[in-house]
Write a protein that holds these residues in place. Structure first.
Motif, short mmCIF file in Angstrom:
data_model
loop_
_atom_site.label_atom_id
_atom_site.label_comp_id
_atom_site.label_asym_id
_atom_site.label_seq_id
_atom_site.Cartn_x
_atom_site.Cartn_y
_atom_site.Cartn_z
N GLN A 54 0.81 -1.05 0.10
CA GLN A 54 -0.08 0.26 -0.08
C GLN A 54 0.84 1.20 0.03
OE1 GLN A 54 -3.40 0.13 2.61
NE2 GLN A 54 -3.24 2.30 2.74
N GLN A 58 0.66 4.09 -2.80
CA GLN A 58 0.36 5.60 -2.50
C GLN A 58 1.60 6.44 -2.96
OE1 GLN A 58 -1.37 6.02 1.29
NE2 GLN A 58 -0.33 8.03 1.57
N PHE A 61 1.28 7.16 -6.62
CA PHE A 61 0.41 7.80 -7.05
C PHE A 61 0.98 9.49 -6.52
CE2 PHE A 61 -3.59 10.58 -6.21
CZ PHE A 61 -4.19 10.24 -7.11
N GLU A 62 1.58 9.67 -5.35
CA GLU A 62 2.05 10.96 -4.97
C GLU A 62 3.23 11.45 -6.12
OE1 GLU A 62 3.38 9.82 -1.29
OE2 GLU A 62 1.77 10.47 -0.06
N LEU A 109 -5.14 3.82 -10.11
CA LEU A 109 -5.24 4.20 -8.75
C LEU A 109 -6.51 4.80 -8.25
CD1 LEU A 109 -1.50 5.66 -8.49
CD2 LEU A 109 -2.30 3.41 -7.66
N ALA A 113 -8.34 3.64 -5.18
CA ALA A 113 -8.86 4.72 -4.27
C ALA A 113 -10.12 4.71 -3.85
CB ALA A 113 -8.38 6.20 -4.66
N ASN A 116 -10.42 3.14 -0.85
CA ASN A 116 -9.21 3.45 0.18
C ASN A 116 -9.26 5.37 0.59
OD1 ASN A 116 -6.37 4.35 1.04
ND2 ASN A 116 -5.68 2.35 0.61
N MET A 119 -6.03 7.19 -0.04
CA MET A 119 -5.61 7.33 -1.67
C MET A 119 -6.75 8.30 -2.03
SD MET A 119 -3.14 5.89 -2.63
CE MET A 119 -3.42 5.70 -4.37
N ASP A 123 -5.87 11.98 -3.95
CA ASP A 123 -6.60 12.54 -5.02
C ASP A 123 -7.36 13.86 -5.08
OD1 ASP A 123 -6.98 12.19 -8.10
OD2 ASP A 123 -8.88 11.76 -7.47
#
Length: 197
Positions: A54, A58, A61-62, A109, A113, A116, A119, A123
């Protein structure tokens, strides 16, 4: 003498590998074993750099959001109003090989998300930040006389954001229908309709 390992470089290499796998297989389809192989490490080595899957997802994504922010900052230097707004949009839209890959990562993602909250929060924060910046550029364009005062800023920015999100989905699922030329033409059509005549 023991080899000096740059922890940040290793993390960056793992995240880059994760982005490639997520773009190809989705966030749920990325296994730790596959990621270790893609990054060139033994399976257990990933735990030295990340707490688990996870955190890697994450961080990927960041990383995409941070890369987009960096491109926006660079592209917007010295620009104001519609010029700044267009430059910003061109860094969010999937216009290059890099941003098409990022759109595939983001699409995967978003699915992750949906279940989650952490996440989803990341976003939402990015979308809110970009929306606020677009509002500022459009208000500057109105102040500078590029756009008529009666243009509804909130509505136009919402339309623009939804257009860009839609293009990310299209580029991820059907790239032939979302060439960079088509996207730029559509963007210019949207922005051009706001200009004072």
């Amino acid at each position: 003498m023991p080899k000096i390992v740059d922890h940040d470089d290793r993390r960056a290499a793992i995240v880059a590998a994760a982005k490639r796998l997520i773009a190809a297989n989705g966030a749920e389809g990325m296994t730790m074993r596959d990621l270790a192989t893609e990054a060139g490490y033994a399976n257990g080595a990933l735990s030295y750099y990340f707490a688990g899957r996870q955190e890697i997802v994450q961080t990927a994504f960041e990383n995409v959001v941070a890369a987009t922010d960096d491109r926006i900052d660079a592209a917007s230097v010295g620009l104001r109003g519609l010029g700044a707004l267009r430059a910003m949009c061109c860094e969010i839209l999937p216009l290059t090989k890099t941003t098409v890959l990022e759109s595939r990562v983001v699409l995967a993602l978003w699915q992750f998300a949906a279940s989650n909250p952490s996440m989803a929060s990341l976003d939402n924060a990015a979308i809110d930040r970009w929306t606020q910046a677009l509002r500022g550029h459009l208000r500057d364009a109105i102040a500078d006389g590029e756009v008529a005062e009666e243009v509804p800023v909130e509505l136009k920015v919402d339309v623009l954001m939804h257009f860009m999100v839609g293009m990310q989905v299209t580029a991820a699922l059907n790239p032939d229908a979302a060439s960079s030329a088509v996207q730029r033409s559509m963007l210019d059509d949207v922005i051009g309709s706001w200009r004072t005549r």
